[in-house]
Design an enzyme around this catalytic site. Sequence first.
Site, PDB file in Angstrom:
ATOM      1  N   HIS A   1       6.881 -30.886  11.154  1.00  0.00           N
ATOM      2  CA  HIS A   1       6.304 -29.592  10.795  1.00  0.00           C
ATOM      3  C   HIS A   1       5.226 -29.754   9.721  1.00  0.00           C
ATOM      4  O   HIS A   1       4.243 -29.008   9.703  1.00  0.00           O
ATOM      5  CB  HIS A   1       7.400 -28.636  10.323  1.00  0.00           C
ATOM      6  CG  HIS A   1       8.450 -28.404  11.353  1.00  0.00           C
ATOM      7  ND1 HIS A   1       8.174 -27.806  12.565  1.00  0.00           N
ATOM      8  CD2 HIS A   1       9.767 -28.729  11.371  1.00  0.00           C
ATOM      9  CE1 HIS A   1       9.271 -27.754  13.284  1.00  0.00           C
ATOM     10  NE2 HIS A   1      10.253 -28.315  12.589  1.00  0.00           N
TER      11      HIS A   1
ATOM     12  N   ASP B   1       0.865  -1.176   0.000  1.00  0.00           N
ATOM     13  CA  ASP B   1       0.000   0.000   0.000  1.00  0.00           C
ATOM     14  C   ASP B   1       0.908   1.234   0.000  1.00  0.00           C
ATOM     15  O   ASP B   1       2.139   1.127  -0.180  1.00  0.00           O
ATOM     16  CB  ASP B   1      -1.016  -0.039   1.165  1.00  0.00           C
ATOM     17  CG  ASP B   1      -0.385   0.207   2.528  1.00  0.00           C
ATOM     18  OD1 ASP B   1       0.858   0.369   2.615  1.00  0.00           O
ATOM     19  OD2 ASP B   1      -1.134   0.245   3.531  1.00  0.00           O
TER      20      ASP B   1
ATOM     21  N   HIS C   1       9.607 -24.124   9.408  1.00  0.00           N
ATOM     22  CA  HIS C   1       8.570 -24.717  10.260  1.00  0.00           C
ATOM     23  C   HIS C   1       7.151 -24.544   9.735  1.00  0.00           C
ATOM     24  O   HIS C   1       6.310 -25.414   9.944  1.00  0.00           O
ATOM     25  CB  HIS C   1       8.630 -24.107  11.668  1.00  0.00           C
ATOM     26  CG  HIS C   1       9.877 -24.466  12.415  1.00  0.00           C
ATOM     27  ND1 HIS C   1      10.025 -24.246  13.765  1.00  0.00           N
ATOM     28  CD2 HIS C   1      11.049 -25.030  12.006  1.00  0.00           C
ATOM     29  CE1 HIS C   1      11.227 -24.661  14.152  1.00  0.00           C
ATOM     30  NE2 HIS C   1      11.867 -25.130  13.099  1.00  0.00           N
TER      31      HIS C   1
ATOM     32  N   THR D   1       2.738  -1.344   8.786  1.00  0.00           N
ATOM     33  CA  THR D   1       3.129  -2.255   9.866  1.00  0.00           C
ATOM     34  C   THR D   1       3.336  -3.688   9.394  1.00  0.00           C
ATOM     35  O   THR D   1       3.922  -4.495  10.119  1.00  0.00           O
ATOM     36  CB  THR D   1       2.016  -2.312  10.933  1.00  0.00           C
ATOM     37  OG1 THR D   1       0.815  -2.769  10.282  1.00  0.00           O
ATOM     38  CG2 THR D   1       1.763  -0.947  11.557  1.00  0.00           C
TER      39      THR D   1
ATOM     40  N   CYS E   1       3.165  -3.074   4.031  1.00  0.00           N
ATOM     41  CA  CYS E   1       2.335  -1.905   4.360  1.00  0.00           C
ATOM     42  C   CYS E   1       3.061  -1.160   5.481  1.00  0.00           C
ATOM     43  O   CYS E   1       4.261  -1.362   5.676  1.00  0.00           O
ATOM     44  CB  CYS E   1       0.898  -2.299   4.708  1.00  0.00           C
ATOM     45  SG  CYS E   1       0.671  -3.327   6.164  1.00  0.00           S
TER      46      CYS E   1
HETATM   47  C1  RB5 Z   1      -1.998   2.774   6.463  1.00  0.00           C
HETATM   48  O1  RB5 Z   1      -2.030   3.995   7.112  1.00  0.00           O
HETATM   49  C2  RB5 Z   1      -1.707   1.665   7.451  1.00  0.00           C
HETATM   50  O2  RB5 Z   1      -2.811   1.441   8.257  1.00  0.00           O
HETATM   51  C3  RB5 Z   1      -1.324   0.398   6.727  1.00  0.00           C
HETATM   52  O3  RB5 Z   1      -0.204   0.644   5.922  1.00  0.00           O
HETATM   53  C4  RB5 Z   1      -0.966  -0.781   7.591  1.00  0.00           C
HETATM   54  O4  RB5 Z   1      -0.036  -0.439   8.555  1.00  0.00           O
HETATM   55  C5  RB5 Z   1      -2.086  -1.561   8.123  1.00  0.00           C
HETATM   56  O5  RB5 Z   1      -1.927  -2.543   8.802  1.00  0.00           O
END
Ligand code: RB5
Length: 148
Positions: free
Chosen positions: A133, A8, A98, A67, A65
């Site tokens: 596994h 994203d 695993h 996180t 993304c």
């Molecule tokens: C976008 O702002 C953010 O929410 C997305 O990139 C991600 O971290 C979602 O899990």
Amino acid sequence: MKVAIASDHGGINIRNEIKSLLDEMGVSYEDFGCDCETSVDYPDYALPVAQKVASGEFDRGILICGTGIGMSIAANKVKGIRCALVHDTFSARATREHNDSNIIAMGERVIGPGLARDIVKIWLGTEFEGGRHANRVGKITEIENNNL
Ligand code: RB5
């Protein structure tokens, strides 16, 4: 080895870094976006990558993304996907050995490009150990197949 990659707006820089790495490694890949820096919805980019990996058209997927969390949650909703959220090299190796993970998710707001490159190198280069596994991964598939 064919890799599907997407991010994203929160993961564009690491996606570009990983594309350079794949070029250097001679690994073939297709980029499923996103194309711009405006805010987009990560499930729209996790879904095509997860579907392409689940169908066997691609061997592995890489999702980035902010996180890595949203991408991993969304990808794991697709049957046949074992997406691992990874931010360290130990887990990158372990999740292949695993869990036979077929997609990796990372967060650009969590790690830098150097570590992301090391993670991907290790993850792509590590084989599933099978044995006990395989039995455990089979139980995950059973949960999925039986909608438990
Ligand atoms: C976008 O702002 C953010 O929410 C997305 O990139 C991600 O971290 C979602 O899990």
